[in-house]
Scaffold this active site. Structure first.
Site, short mmCIF file in Angstrom:
data_model
loop_
_atom_site.label_atom_id
_atom_site.label_comp_id
_atom_site.label_asym_id
_atom_site.label_seq_id
_atom_site.Cartn_x
_atom_site.Cartn_y
_atom_site.Cartn_z
N ARG A 214 0.87 -1.18 0.00
CA ARG A 214 0.00 0.00 0.00
C ARG A 214 0.90 1.23 0.00
NH1 ARG A 214 -3.49 -2.80 -1.54
NH2 ARG A 214 -5.48 -3.32 -0.55
N GLU B 164 -4.06 7.60 -4.63
CA GLU B 164 -4.25 6.92 -5.92
C GLU B 164 -5.47 7.51 -6.59
OE1 GLU B 164 -4.24 2.69 -5.37
OE2 GLU B 164 -2.19 2.70 -4.63
N HIS C 91 -1.68 0.55 -9.84
CA HIS C 91 -2.27 -0.44 -8.93
C HIS C 91 -2.91 -1.60 -9.70
CE1 HIS C 91 -3.94 -0.94 -4.60
NE2 HIS C 91 -3.75 -2.13 -5.18
P1 NAP Z 1 -0.82 -11.81 4.24
O1 NAP Z 1 -0.76 -13.22 3.76
O2 NAP Z 1 -1.65 -11.49 5.42
O3 NAP Z 1 0.69 -11.34 4.47
C1 NAP Z 1 1.04 -10.18 5.15
C2 NAP Z 1 2.25 -10.48 6.00
O4 NAP Z 1 2.72 -9.28 6.59
C3 NAP Z 1 1.97 -11.47 7.12
O5 NAP Z 1 2.77 -12.61 6.95
C4 NAP Z 1 2.34 -10.72 8.39
O6 NAP Z 1 3.07 -11.61 9.23
C5 NAP Z 1 3.21 -9.59 7.88
N1 NAP Z 1 3.14 -8.41 8.72
C6 NAP Z 1 2.07 -7.88 9.36
N2 NAP Z 1 2.44 -6.81 10.06
C7 NAP Z 1 3.77 -6.66 9.85
C8 NAP Z 1 4.72 -5.72 10.31
N3 NAP Z 1 4.38 -4.74 11.16
N4 NAP Z 1 6.00 -5.86 9.88
C9 NAP Z 1 6.34 -6.87 9.06
N5 NAP Z 1 5.48 -7.79 8.60
C10 NAP Z 1 4.21 -7.68 8.99
O7 NAP Z 1 -1.32 -10.86 3.08
P2 NAP Z 1 -1.08 -11.00 1.50
O8 NAP Z 1 -2.21 -11.71 0.89
O9 NAP Z 1 0.31 -11.48 1.26
O10 NAP Z 1 -1.20 -9.44 1.07
C11 NAP Z 1 -0.29 -8.50 1.61
C12 NAP Z 1 -0.71 -7.09 1.27
O11 NAP Z 1 -0.49 -6.85 -0.11
C13 NAP Z 1 -2.22 -6.80 1.45
O12 NAP Z 1 -2.51 -6.44 2.80
C14 NAP Z 1 -2.46 -5.68 0.48
O13 NAP Z 1 -2.34 -4.43 1.13
C15 NAP Z 1 -1.37 -5.84 -0.55
N6 NAP Z 1 -1.88 -6.25 -1.86
C16 NAP Z 1 -1.70 -5.43 -2.93
C17 NAP Z 1 -2.14 -5.82 -4.18
C18 NAP Z 1 -1.91 -4.95 -5.38
O14 NAP Z 1 -2.73 -4.97 -6.29
N7 NAP Z 1 -0.82 -4.21 -5.45
C19 NAP Z 1 -2.79 -7.05 -4.35
C20 NAP Z 1 -2.96 -7.85 -3.24
C21 NAP Z 1 -2.51 -7.44 -2.00
P3 NAP Z 1 2.97 -11.47 10.82
O15 NAP Z 1 1.50 -11.51 11.14
O16 NAP Z 1 3.76 -12.63 11.37
O17 NAP Z 1 3.58 -10.15 11.12
#
Ligand code: NAP
Length: 271
Positions: free
Chosen positions: A188, A217, A236
């Site tokens: 984000r 955005e 995005h």
């Molecule tokens: P996810 O599986 O929940 O992965 C997020 C990871 O971040 C978790 O493993 C979590 O581990 C870690 N995390 C949380 N807080 C943290 C912190 N303070 N410092 C370091 N790591 C931290 O989510 P995902 O499906 O991979 O998606 C991740 C993000 O990508 C979404 O939230 C979204 O904002 C973004 N996204 C963007 C697009 C795009 O179109 N560009 C598409 C999809 C997603 P812990 O809980 O162990 O900390």
């Protein structure tokens, strides 16, 4: 949509019949979960089905920003390509270098899998809890953020936007990165301090950045990042594949149908 801010006022304006909010995205930072919980409204998202699509965009940005695609494409389009030159658009190589994943979740893991398997990159990561699967699959090493930034040739952001991660990468953090490092953000926009990033890029304190997300955005017309040649910006499109968007639509619809039927959403967000 992730661009719709759904707070308590919006929930209240929908009236007392509102039972569920289905985000058409995996990230749900646009929804006030506490306000929803307080009103007994379910919230759902679309995890997993956009992991590969988003990981591919992150890999694309690593290569494109690291190999100067932005200025190189602009050079051809402006009819400025005159000759083959030894020092034209020199970029970085990634084979055997270090990739720092900030947020080793679904998408972070998929990026690490691609860059470790394909480019033999050494993987380091941050997360609040250890990720044993990444440690066994890619010998990934969990580090504190500062150490990750100092060691990595590529830093790719995959954490959710939360109070803890807003402006996680600011001037101090950018100052810890290697001068040849590439920063990629598909998480984000608010995870990065954009003013600090523009400073770092214009002063060549890091090599390049590839961004799929910005603040706001669409990015402001006057934002300095738009004119930095070493900053590649996409609108995005992380999950913009037919497969991902079809599946996201089905999940969001199934979440809403469940909520309407008074059942738990199949892809509910818990907190
Ligand atoms: P996810 O599986 O929940 O992965 C997020 C990871 O971040 C978790 O493993 C979590 O581990 C870690 N995390 C949380 N807080 C943290 C912190 N303070 N410092 C370091 N790591 C931290 O989510 P995902 O499906 O991979 O998606 C991740 C993000 O990508 C979404 O939230 C979204 O904002 C973004 N996204 C963007 C697009 C795009 O179109 N560009 C598409 C999809 C997603 P812990 O809980 O162990 O900390």
């Amino acid at each position: 949509m992730l661009s719709d801010k759904i707070d308590g006022t919006v929930m209240d304006s929908a009236g007392s019949n509102l039972r569920g909010i289905a985000n058409f995205a995996v990230g749900y930072n646009n929804i006030d979960l506490q306000a929803a919980k307080h009103r007994g409204i379910q919230v759902g998202n679309t995890p997993g089905v956009l992991t590969n699509a988003t990981a591919d965009i992150a890999v694309g940005l690593i290569l494109a920003a690291g190999r100067c695609f932005g200025p190189a494409i602009a050079n051809v389009q402006r009819f400025e390509w005159r000759n083959w030159e030894p020092l034209m658009f020199l970029g970085q190589e990634f084979e055997g270098k270090t990739l720092g994943i900030v947020g080793m979740g679904r998408i972070g893991h998929a990026v690490a899998k691609r860059m470790h398997g394909g480019w033999g990159m050494r993987i380091v990561y941050t997360a609040r809890d250890p990720k044993p699967e990444a440690e066994s699959s890619f010998q990934a090493i969990r580090l504190e953020l500062d150490e990750l930034l100092a060691q990595s040739d590529v830093v790719s952001l995959h954490c959710p936007l939360t109070d803890q991660t807003r402006n996680l990468i600011g001037a101090r953090e950018l100052g810890l990165m290697k001068p040849k490092a590439v920063l990629v953000n598909t998480a984000r926009g608010e995870v990065v301090d954009q003013t600090a990033l523009a400073d770092a890029l214009s002063q060549r304190r890091i090599f390049a950045a590839g961004l799929d997300v910005t603040t706001p955005e669409p990015i402001d017309r006057t934002d300095r990042l738009r004119s930095e040649s070493n900053c590649l910006i996409l609108p995005h499109i992380g999950s913009a594949t037919e497969d991902a968007r079809n599946q996201m639509a089905m999940m969001a619809a199934n979440n809403l149908v469940a909520a309407m039927d008074g059942k738990l959403m199949p892809f509910g967000v818990t907190k």
